[in-house]
Write a protein that holds these residues in place. Structure first.
Motif, PDB file in Angstrom:
ATOM      1  N   ASP A 160       1.504   3.904   5.475  1.00 23.20           N
ATOM      2  CA  ASP A 160       2.845   4.318   5.108  1.00 23.20           C
ATOM      3  C   ASP A 160       2.724   5.173   3.840  1.00 23.20           C
ATOM      4  O   ASP A 160       2.537   4.631   2.760  1.00 23.20           O
ATOM      5  N   PRO A 161       2.766   6.499   3.997  1.00 22.70           N
ATOM      6  CA  PRO A 161       2.406   7.389   2.892  1.00 22.70           C
ATOM      7  C   PRO A 161       3.482   7.590   1.827  1.00 22.70           C
ATOM      8  O   PRO A 161       3.932   8.709   1.579  1.00 22.70           O
ATOM      9  N   ASP A 162       3.874   6.521   1.153  1.00 21.57           N
ATOM     10  CA  ASP A 162       4.888   6.632   0.098  1.00 21.57           C
ATOM     11  C   ASP A 162       4.443   7.491  -1.080  1.00 21.57           C
ATOM     12  O   ASP A 162       5.279   7.979  -1.837  1.00 21.57           O
ATOM     13  N   SER A 193      -3.939   7.648  -7.579  1.00 21.12           N
ATOM     14  CA  SER A 193      -2.601   7.361  -8.094  1.00 21.12           C
ATOM     15  C   SER A 193      -1.552   7.423  -6.986  1.00 21.12           C
ATOM     16  O   SER A 193      -0.536   6.723  -7.037  1.00 21.12           O
ATOM     17  N   ARG A 194      -1.785   8.268  -5.959  1.00 22.05           N
ATOM     18  CA  ARG A 194      -0.852   8.313  -4.826  1.00 22.05           C
ATOM     19  C   ARG A 194      -1.090   7.147  -3.879  1.00 22.05           C
ATOM     20  O   ARG A 194      -0.150   6.522  -3.369  1.00 22.05           O
ATOM     21  N   MET A 195      -2.364   6.876  -3.655  1.00 25.90           N
ATOM     22  CA  MET A 195      -2.742   5.875  -2.669  1.00 25.90           C
ATOM     23  C   MET A 195      -2.213   4.478  -3.036  1.00 25.90           C
ATOM     24  O   MET A 195      -1.808   3.725  -2.149  1.00 25.90           O
ATOM     25  N   ILE A 196      -2.187   4.140  -4.328  1.00 25.47           N
ATOM     26  CA  ILE A 196      -1.725   2.797  -4.705  1.00 25.47           C
ATOM     27  C   ILE A 196      -0.230   2.605  -4.459  1.00 25.47           C
ATOM     28  O   ILE A 196       0.254   1.485  -4.485  1.00 25.47           O
ATOM     29  N   ARG A 197       0.487   3.701  -4.205  1.00 24.01           N
ATOM     30  CA  ARG A 197       1.913   3.569  -3.893  1.00 24.01           C
ATOM     31  C   ARG A 197       2.153   3.423  -2.386  1.00 24.01           C
ATOM     32  O   ARG A 197       3.282   3.291  -1.933  1.00 24.01           O
ATOM     33  N   CYS A 198       1.088   3.496  -1.616  1.00 25.97           N
ATOM     34  CA  CYS A 198       1.209   3.467  -0.154  1.00 25.97           C
ATOM     35  C   CYS A 198       0.836   2.104   0.418  1.00 25.97           C
ATOM     36  O   CYS A 198       0.157   1.321  -0.220  1.00 25.97           O
TER      37      CYS A 198
END
Ligand SMILES: [Zn+2]
Length: 127
Positions: free
Chosen positions: A83-85, A107-112
């Motif tokens: 889920d690419p949030d 940094s993007r991946m930890i929000r997904c």
């Protein structure tokens, strides 16, 4: 007989948990000159980033110049983004197809929502 000793040089990867030595797989286990140790490491794809040294495996993720597609970082970290949030949902294709640095990726991946490891997930999903 008199025994003498002298220092010998090799590099050890600074990536946390990695114990790779620059002389692994080479003809010599250490060098008399620091420069030779460094030269050999450079020839084996090692790099220096901000005063630290990284083996060929970890150079990629520490190099601030190195940009890859998110799908390539998935393979490096062995995870699958479910889920690419962390990415722009309105322009997802464009956002997902933009090369980014490893730091940016993290940094993007930890929000997904992620599944790991990628290999197993792909097998289960039949991909
Ligand atoms: Zn390493």
């Amino acid at each position: 007989m008199s025994v003498k000793s002298a220092p010998y040089y090799w590099l050890v990867c600074d990536h946390e948990g990695c114990e790779a030595k620059s002389t692994e797989g080479g003809d010599f286990s250490a060098w008399e000159e620091e420069d030779s140790a460094w030269e050999e490491a450079m020839n084996s794809e090692w790099s220096e980033v901000a005063g630290k040294h990284y083996c060929d495996q970890h150079t990629l993720i520490h190099d601030p110049e190195e940009k890859r597609l998110p799908a390539e970082w998935e393979v490096v970290d062995d995870i699958a983004i479910m889920d690419p949030d962390g990415w722009d949902r309105k322009n997802f294709q464009e956002s997902w197809n933009t090369p980014i640095t490893y730091d940016d990726w993290r940094s993007r991946m930890i929000r997904c929502t992620v599944a790991r490891p990628l290999r197993e997930w792909k097998r289960e999903a039949g991909k």
